[in-house]
Design a protein around this motif. Sequence first.
Motif, short mmCIF file in Angstrom:
data_model
loop_
_atom_site.label_atom_id
_atom_site.label_comp_id
_atom_site.label_asym_id
_atom_site.label_seq_id
_atom_site.Cartn_x
_atom_site.Cartn_y
_atom_site.Cartn_z
N GLU A 92 36.79 37.57 46.67
CA GLU A 92 37.41 38.89 46.60
C GLU A 92 37.86 39.24 48.02
N LEU A 93 39.14 39.53 48.18
CA LEU A 93 39.70 39.72 49.51
C LEU A 93 39.80 41.20 49.84
N LEU A 95 40.71 44.08 52.62
CA LEU A 95 41.56 44.27 53.80
C LEU A 95 41.50 45.71 54.28
N ILE A 125 49.82 42.64 52.90
CA ILE A 125 49.58 42.52 51.46
C ILE A 125 50.82 41.98 50.77
N GLY A 159 44.63 39.20 41.28
CA GLY A 159 45.16 40.23 42.16
C GLY A 159 46.52 39.83 42.69
N PHE A 160 47.07 40.68 43.55
CA PHE A 160 48.40 40.42 44.12
C PHE A 160 49.42 40.17 43.00
N LEU A 167 42.12 42.08 45.07
CA LEU A 167 42.37 42.72 46.36
C LEU A 167 41.58 44.02 46.47
N VAL A 169 41.03 47.19 49.09
CA VAL A 169 41.54 47.86 50.28
C VAL A 169 40.58 48.99 50.62
N TYR A 183 48.41 49.07 45.74
CA TYR A 183 48.23 47.63 45.59
C TYR A 183 46.84 47.18 45.15
N ALA A 184 45.80 47.94 45.43
CA ALA A 184 44.43 47.42 45.33
C ALA A 184 43.95 47.30 43.89
N ASP A 185 43.12 46.29 43.66
CA ASP A 185 42.34 46.20 42.43
C ASP A 185 41.06 47.00 42.56
#
Length: 312
Positions: A92-93, A95, A125, A159-160, A167, A169, A183-185
């Motif tokens: 899980e990324l 940022l 992203i 994601g993405f 993703l 954030v 953008y975030a999940d």
Amino acid sequence: MRDFRFGFNFRDIPSRAALVDRCRLAEHFGYDVALVPDHLGGPAPFTMMVAAAEATERMRVGTLVLNVPFWNPHLLAREVSTADVLTDGRVELGLGAGHMKWEFDAAGIEWRPFGPRAQMLEETIQELGRLFAGPEYPERTAIRAAGGLTELKPVQRRGFDGSGPPLVVGGTGDRVLRVAARYADTVAYGGVYQIKGEPPGTFRLGNADEAEERVRFVGGLMGERADEVESSVLIQLVAVTGDRRAEAARLAAGPLAFLTAEEILETPFVLLGTHAQIAEQLVERRERFGYSYITVHGVSMEALGPVIELLR
């Protein structure tokens, strides 16, 4: 209502054996994710993530959160893809825009105002999504074909926009939370606020009203996405005690002097009480704030462990 998930972070790495033992204990407690922050003096995030995944059977691994100005998007895409392959798709990324000026100074990286850092977060992203989804670098196509080499891409398509790992954030300010809403999940709320007029990285803990306002702010931006996006909270302090009011008074007189005892009892960034009381607090705060993904600092991992069993 989302089911709870639980994560904990690593701030140090005493030894390989200590890392393995800690990960296995966390998995025994029922933690879902082992997380690594991105700070100078701490462990390298992706190396730690792969090691944590190797030490466990099911636990996911992630960053909470990467300091995006430290990373070139192409080099970051390589790290993420490699880690996702080596962990069988458990990455899980997370940022963020970065907040500790001294780290930029020490690394020789330009410290820019918050607006440009938030813009860099959004651009990173977007570029990661393009790299995860797009074809391989054309300069490598012939070499890959001739050698029968596998194209390096993330295992996951969660994601993405379906091209990479989930993703996360993290942040508190309007500009980062606007990026998260877009953008975030998972939106990660850390609960610390920069003190105005003080050097960057000088924080205070937010109270319940501030937390609720941030959640409303993000929800208003997400629109129809709101039901799809997970909310995470980073608990800054866990104290298991039979007298939570006395503990709140002690904290208000000392390390959390910027909050009253009553505010400490109400803020979602602190958990005080018996294991049963803490479980009740988490259920109540999921109702009020929407926080279903609960993360703690590594020092609190064992303290929260018995609560996980109570909630499942």
